[in-house]
Design a protein around this motif. Structure first.
Motif, PDB file in Angstrom:
ATOM      1  N   ILE B  83       0.856  -1.188   0.000  1.00 49.48           N
ATOM      2  CA  ILE B  83       0.000   0.000   0.000  1.00 49.48           C
ATOM      3  C   ILE B  83       0.891   1.236   0.000  1.00 49.48           C
ATOM      4  O   ILE B  83       1.655   1.478   0.927  1.00 49.48           O
ATOM      5  CB  ILE B  83      -0.918   0.030   1.248  1.00 49.48           C
ATOM      6  CG1 ILE B  83      -1.728  -1.268   1.343  1.00 49.48           C
ATOM      7  CG2 ILE B  83      -1.833   1.250   1.209  1.00 49.48           C
ATOM      8  CD1 ILE B  83      -2.750  -1.461   0.268  1.00 49.48           C
ATOM      9  N   GLU B  84       0.794   1.970  -1.083  1.00 47.24           N
ATOM     10  CA  GLU B  84       1.622   3.163  -1.195  1.00 47.24           C
ATOM     11  C   GLU B  84       0.938   4.383  -0.589  1.00 47.24           C
ATOM     12  O   GLU B  84       1.601   5.250  -0.055  1.00 47.24           O
ATOM     13  CB  GLU B  84       1.914   3.443  -2.677  1.00 47.24           C
ATOM     14  CG  GLU B  84       2.797   2.413  -3.314  1.00 47.24           C
ATOM     15  CD  GLU B  84       3.004   2.676  -4.798  1.00 47.24           C
ATOM     16  OE1 GLU B  84       4.055   2.286  -5.309  1.00 47.24           O
ATOM     17  OE2 GLU B  84       2.101   3.292  -5.433  1.00 47.24           O
ATOM     18  N   ALA B  85      -0.367   4.360  -0.754  1.00 49.97           N
ATOM     19  CA  ALA B  85      -1.096   5.528  -0.255  1.00 49.97           C
ATOM     20  C   ALA B  85      -2.520   5.146   0.090  1.00 49.97           C
ATOM     21  O   ALA B  85      -3.067   4.208  -0.475  1.00 49.97           O
ATOM     22  CB  ALA B  85      -1.108   6.640  -1.295  1.00 49.97           C
ATOM     23  N   ALA B  86      -3.079   5.894   1.049  1.00 44.13           N
ATOM     24  CA  ALA B  86      -4.485   5.714   1.392  1.00 44.13           C
ATOM     25  C   ALA B  86      -5.021   7.064   1.831  1.00 44.13           C
ATOM     26  O   ALA B  86      -4.272   7.903   2.334  1.00 44.13           O
ATOM     27  CB  ALA B  86      -4.634   4.682   2.502  1.00 44.13           C
ATOM     28  N   ALA B  87      -6.279   7.247   1.609  1.00 49.08           N
ATOM     29  CA  ALA B  87      -6.883   8.511   2.036  1.00 49.08           C
ATOM     30  C   ALA B  87      -8.360   8.306   2.292  1.00 49.08           C
ATOM     31  O   ALA B  87      -8.990   7.474   1.646  1.00 49.08           O
ATOM     32  CB  ALA B  87      -6.686   9.582   0.968  1.00 49.08           C
ATOM     33  N   VAL B  88      -8.855   9.038   3.274  1.00 51.76           N
ATOM     34  CA  VAL B  88     -10.300   9.026   3.536  1.00 51.76           C
ATOM     35  C   VAL B  88     -10.812  10.425   3.196  1.00 51.76           C
ATOM     36  O   VAL B  88     -10.224  11.419   3.597  1.00 51.76           O
ATOM     37  CB  VAL B  88     -10.591   8.689   5.018  1.00 51.76           C
ATOM     38  CG1 VAL B  88     -12.079   8.780   5.300  1.00 51.76           C
ATOM     39  CG2 VAL B  88     -10.049   7.306   5.346  1.00 51.76           C
ATOM     40  N   TYR B  89     -11.849  10.409   2.373  1.00 55.49           N
ATOM     41  CA  TYR B  89     -12.484  11.681   2.005  1.00 55.49           C
ATOM     42  C   TYR B  89     -13.819  11.777   2.687  1.00 55.49           C
ATOM     43  O   TYR B  89     -14.495  10.757   2.863  1.00 55.49           O
ATOM     44  CB  TYR B  89     -12.675  11.748   0.469  1.00 55.49           C
ATOM     45  CG  TYR B  89     -11.376  11.790  -0.305  1.00 55.49           C
ATOM     46  CD1 TYR B  89     -10.884  13.017  -0.768  1.00 55.49           C
ATOM     47  CD2 TYR B  89     -10.670  10.642  -0.580  1.00 55.49           C
ATOM     48  CE1 TYR B  89      -9.698  13.062  -1.475  1.00 55.49           C
ATOM     49  CE2 TYR B  89      -9.482  10.680  -1.287  1.00 55.49           C
ATOM     50  CZ  TYR B  89      -9.000  11.891  -1.742  1.00 55.49           C
ATOM     51  OH  TYR B  89      -7.836  11.941  -2.438  1.00 55.49           O
ATOM     52  N   ASP B  90     -14.164  12.997   3.009  1.00 54.08           N
ATOM     53  CA  ASP B  90     -15.495  13.130   3.621  1.00 54.08           C
ATOM     54  C   ASP B  90     -16.549  13.219   2.545  1.00 54.08           C
ATOM     55  O   ASP B  90     -16.247  13.104   1.359  1.00 54.08           O
ATOM     56  CB  ASP B  90     -15.532  14.332   4.580  1.00 54.08           C
ATOM     57  CG  ASP B  90     -15.387  15.654   3.833  1.00 54.08           C
ATOM     58  OD1 ASP B  90     -15.484  15.618   2.562  1.00 54.08           O
ATOM     59  OD2 ASP B  90     -15.162  16.677   4.461  1.00 54.08           O
ATOM     60  N   ASP B  91     -17.742  13.414   3.007  1.00 54.19           N
ATOM     61  CA  ASP B  91     -18.885  13.389   2.093  1.00 54.19           C
ATOM     62  C   ASP B  91     -18.760  14.411   0.984  1.00 54.19           C
ATOM     63  O   ASP B  91     -19.233  14.193  -0.129  1.00 54.19           O
ATOM     64  CB  ASP B  91     -20.155  13.676   2.915  1.00 54.19           C
ATOM     65  CG  ASP B  91     -21.337  12.961   2.311  1.00 54.19           C
ATOM     66  OD1 ASP B  91     -21.099  12.197   1.325  1.00 54.19           O
ATOM     67  OD2 ASP B  91     -22.451  13.130   2.773  1.00 54.19           O
ATOM     68  N   ASP B  92     -18.061  15.466   1.274  1.00 54.65           N
ATOM     69  CA  ASP B  92     -17.958  16.522   0.268  1.00 54.65           C
ATOM     70  C   ASP B  92     -16.745  16.367  -0.620  1.00 54.65           C
ATOM     71  O   ASP B  92     -16.465  17.234  -1.449  1.00 54.65           O
ATOM     72  CB  ASP B  92     -17.878  17.881   0.974  1.00 54.65           C
ATOM     73  CG  ASP B  92     -19.128  18.124   1.793  1.00 54.65           C
ATOM     74  OD1 ASP B  92     -20.209  17.669   1.329  1.00 54.65           O
ATOM     75  OD2 ASP B  92     -19.030  18.698   2.875  1.00 54.65           O
ATOM     76  N   GLY B  93     -15.994  15.287  -0.410  1.00 49.88           N
ATOM     77  CA  GLY B  93     -14.824  15.052  -1.267  1.00 49.88           C
ATOM     78  C   GLY B  93     -13.571  15.720  -0.749  1.00 49.88           C
ATOM     79  O   GLY B  93     -12.569  15.774  -1.453  1.00 49.88           O
ATOM     80  N   ASN B  94     -13.622  16.217   0.445  1.00 52.13           N
ATOM     81  CA  ASN B  94     -12.415  16.807   1.016  1.00 52.13           C
ATOM     82  C   ASN B  94     -11.625  15.734   1.748  1.00 52.13           C
ATOM     83  O   ASN B  94     -12.189  14.796   2.308  1.00 52.13           O
ATOM     84  CB  ASN B  94     -12.790  17.913   2.010  1.00 52.13           C
ATOM     85  CG  ASN B  94     -13.621  18.986   1.318  1.00 52.13           C
ATOM     86  OD1 ASN B  94     -13.291  19.413   0.207  1.00 52.13           O
ATOM     87  ND2 ASN B  94     -14.733  19.357   1.954  1.00 52.13           N
TER      88      ASN B  94
END
Lengths: 200, 602
Positions: B83-94
């Protein structure tokens, strides 16, 4: 939104919102004059960003909480979120729960002034209580499976709730007292526990 | 066999190894390709599962806006090195939380998709919605490198190579063992064939090692060998028989090259088979042809055979005559036609023949010489006897004359006894005279050249009858059946013959019988036969030959008289005229004398 507002019994909530500012009150009045109830957005906009977030937090707690089955009269019974005393959300809470569900049940917001009206609640939101009121609440909720939430930052409360909203570095945090939760035969989602500060 | 890798062993081993290696490569290749394909799906599955867990765990932090917890949850991805990268975005895509916390923007997606995965920039990118009560409250983004895939493929590759090497080793060992099952029977066959070729020993047999097609092949090979051995034996027998022949038996092709040479040929010509085979026959034997070879070959082609005699030379240079018979052998086809030649040495016969020829010539010359001498002697003898006969007649006539005169002049003075003696002297002298005349006639007939010409028989017979009263009535009746054919003869000889024959006819008749003679002619095969048929006493067939010899008289002379030379003169005269004389007769039934002469017609 509009439909929700219509069937919502909490007109006083809106009235509370008007108090948030003259301009917004004026706008609200204008809207009311227009005969519509679709005023939540402008009204909530008037409320500080803190409360809409808390409103979301509040109803979402329902999603992370398991009630015993006898807490509901029927499978279709909604989850009732009660606000005792002052309603700091204005219209935000009603707006937030509109269309949302928890465990397949609808969410209903009620505002009560009297403690004896709290028997039908599933989540009780209080902003604080004096010693006398705390006794009353304890008595009213004795044996009942009600998730109690205190939103009293920096305020001493005689009634110790299961969950308390705290503000840290402009973030809202949760503190959970597990003991009363178990006593009330409630079960909290482990993920919730992980995202909160847990106190025995 | 063991120290030398033969071709069949190599081939069988190569086939087994090649098949094994190809199968291994195909299998391994399919395996690796399958893994490569499956790995992506697996990667997506694994990443999806991981994402589902993380998304689920991210629900609460998102719901309650707890970034620290969200990052803490994402930090658990450390365990997954891919896994090189991971991200969690909120409902608005931020962006709500990232892993690692200080994530370079290059590893973040340019846009947030709701759900799904894609392979891009050598990595798998996955978006999973974070759901709470089936409602999205955010999105989880994961980026996984292919490093794991490459590492896994590399591991597989190494394993495949190790397995290939091991399998190749096993295949090599197995092929060494297995090729024997195929190569050994073939090698046994080859060895047998080589032995046969080298030693021409057809008693060799290939050992039968298996019961499969190779076994059948070995059996067939051995059977063929048996047949060849038998054929060989019978050929040897035939060749031995051919060698027994004392005749030279040679086979050559149409170009004259010797293909077969038997022992007889060796004996006749002195060349051995080894020396003669492959040579030009006529060159080797220096043949002298009695007719051109082209002509002989032409006859041979047309008639299929030719026989003749040739002169050839032996190895030691001696010239020999051979009787030769050539037969064209078409059996093997026109182009391969051969000539079977049988010669035998006839030099000895030839020499004998030559000898006989020269001997005969010598004898002929001798005979000729002797004959000439003899004829000379005969001529002298004849001349001598003629003069003797002629000279003897004068004293005879004196005896006759004086005996007659004595009888006539002294008739009264001689007694009967004296007269009888005188009469006997007279008759004796007469008879001697006749005898001498006949001998002279015979001598005349026998010697000297004669000239033959057509003779008119009718006139000749008439003249004879007229000149002799005893041939005339009433003493005899002689009839002639006219016309008589003309014959080729000589007048005097014919007169002699006819006179003698008529004389015999009228002489040899029983007492009291008037002789009757019939003369006629007939044509026989271009010749003329003259018949003299009488009613005389006839002649026993026993005496038919004798009567034509000198002094071949049958009857006592006292009874019928005569010298016994008459018929001998007839035969001699007729022979001088190139004719024959004969008789058909039985005793007491008359005689039928005949003369056969050439016809006198032109």
């Amino acid at each position: 939104m509009r439909g929700c507002s219509r069937k919502s019994p909490s007109l006083p909530l809106c009235q509370r919102g008007i108090k948030g500012g003259f301009l917004s009150a004026l706008v609200a009045v204008l809207f009311m004059l227009a005969g519509t109830a679709a005023l939540s957005a402008p009204a909530s906009a008037q409320v500080s960003k803190e409360y809409p977030l808390k409103a979301v937090f509040l109803w979402r707690l329902a999603q992370f909480t398991q009630w015993p089955s006898d807490a509901f009269q029927s499978p279709e019974s909604p989850i009732v979120i009660c606000i005792l005393g002052e309603n700091p959300f204005g219209d935000a809470l009603n707006a937030a729960v509109a269309g949302e569900t928890a465990h397949g049940r609808k969410l209903v917001v009620q505002q009560h002034r009297a403690v004896d009206q709290l028997r039908s609640c599933h989540i009780l939101y209080i902003t604080g209580a004096g010693p006398r009121q705390a006794k009353e609440i304890s008595a009213a909720l004795a044996g009942r499976s009600v998730l109690t939430v205190l939103d009293a930052e920096g305020v001493a409360s005689s009634y110790e709730t299961m969950i308390r909203f705290l503000t840290e570095q402009n973030k809202i945090r949760l503190r959970i007292h597990l003991k009363p939760v178990t006593a009330a035969r409630l079960m909290l989602d482990s993920r919730l526990l992980r995202s909160a500060e847990v106190v025995e | 066999m063991a120290q030398r890798q033969t071709s069949i062993q190599k081939r069988v081993r190569a086939v087994i190894l090649l098949a094994s290696v190809i199968v291994l490569f195909v299998t391994a290749g399919a395996f690796v390709i399958y893994e490569a394909i499956d790995f992506r799906a697996q990667l997506v599955r694994n990443l999806s599962t991981l994402a589902a867990v993380i998304a689920d765990n991210s629900v609460a932090p998102l719901a309650f806006d707890n970034k620290a917890i969200a990052e803490e949850i994402l930090a658990a991805l450390r365990a997954q090195s891919d896994i090189e990268a991971a991200a969690v975005y909120d409902d608005d895509g931020n962006i709500f939380a990232t892993y690692p916390p200080a994530l370079p923007a290059s590893l973040l997606p340019s846009a947030v998709a709701g759900k799904g995965h894609q392979f891009r920039d050598g990595a798998l990118v996955l978006f999973v919605p974070v759901l709470q009560e089936q409602k999205p409250i955010g999105t989880l983004y994961l980026r996984s490198s292919f490093r794991g895939l490459y590492e896994q493929l590399w591991r597989y590759g190494i394993i495949v190579l190790i397995v290939l090497a091991g399998a190749f080793g096993i295949a090599f060992m197995l092929s060494t063992l297995l090729q024997k099952r195929i190569s050994e029977p073939i090698l046994a066959l080859t060895q047998a064939a080589e032995t046969i070729t080298r030693q021409s020993d057809y008693s060799v047999r290939a050992p039968k090692l298996t019961d499969d097609e190779l076994g059948t092949l070995t059996d067939a090979f051995n059977r063929m060998l048996s047949e060849t051995q038998e054929n060989q034996a019978s050929l040897a027998e035939q060749a031995r028989l051919l060698d027994l022949s004392t005749d030279a038996i040679i086979v050559r092709d149409l170009q004259g090259v010797i293909q077969f040479w038997n022992r007889g040929a060796q004996e006749v010509y002195g060349w051995t088979g080894a020396e003669a085979l492959g040579k030009q026959k006529h060159q080797l034997l220096q043949t002298e042809f009695t007719e051109p070879l082209e002509q002989i070959m032409d006859k041979l082609q047309r008639q299929g055979r030719w026989a003749g005699e040739l002169v050839q030379r032996r190895r030691d240079g001696t010239r020999i005559h051979v009787s030769t018979r050539w037969v064209l052998d078409h059996e093997t086809g026109t182009n391969l036609a051969r000539v079977l030649i049988t010669d035998n040495d006839i030099t000895l016969q030839k020499q004998a023949e030559e000898l006989m020829k020269s001997e005969a010539k010598r004898l002929d010359a001798l005979v000729e010489q002797r004959t000439a001498t003899l004829q000379e002697t005969i001529g002298e003898l004849e001349a001598f006897s003629y003069s003797i006969s002629h000279d003897m007649r004068a004293p005879l006539r004196a005896m006759q004359g004086y005996a007659k005169a004595l009888l006539a002049d002294y008739d009264g003075r001689l007694d009967a006894e004296a007269k009888r003696y005188l009469d006997r002297i007279f008759r004796g002298a007469n008879r001697l005279d006749l005898l001498i005349q006949d001998v002279l006639a015979y001598s005349r007939v026998a010697k000297g050249e004669i000239d033959l010409h057509p003779v008119y028989l009718e006139r000749l017979v008439d003249d004879i009858i007229s000149a002799n009263p005893e041939f005339q009535a009433p003493l005899a009746r002689i009839s002639v059946e006219v016309p008589l054919h003309r014959v080729l003869g000589h007048d005097a000889y014919l007169t002699q013959c006819v006179t003698n024959l008529l004389g015999n006819a009228v002489k040899f008749v029983p007492p009291g019988v008037v002789p009757e003679v019939c003369i006629r002619t007939e044509r026989v095969d271009g010749k003329i036969r003259i018949w003299f048929e009488d009613n005389g006493i006839g002649i026993d067939p026993l005496h038919h030959q004798r009567i034509f010899q000198i002094f071949g008289q049958v009857h006592p002379e006292k009874k019928y008289g005569g010298t016994g030379i008459g018929l001998a003169i007839v035969r001699k005269a007729v022979q001088r005229m190139n004719g024959e004389a004969g008789v058909e007769s039985e005793e007491n039934h008359g005689s039928r004398f005949w003369l056969l002469l050439n016809g006198g017609e032109i």
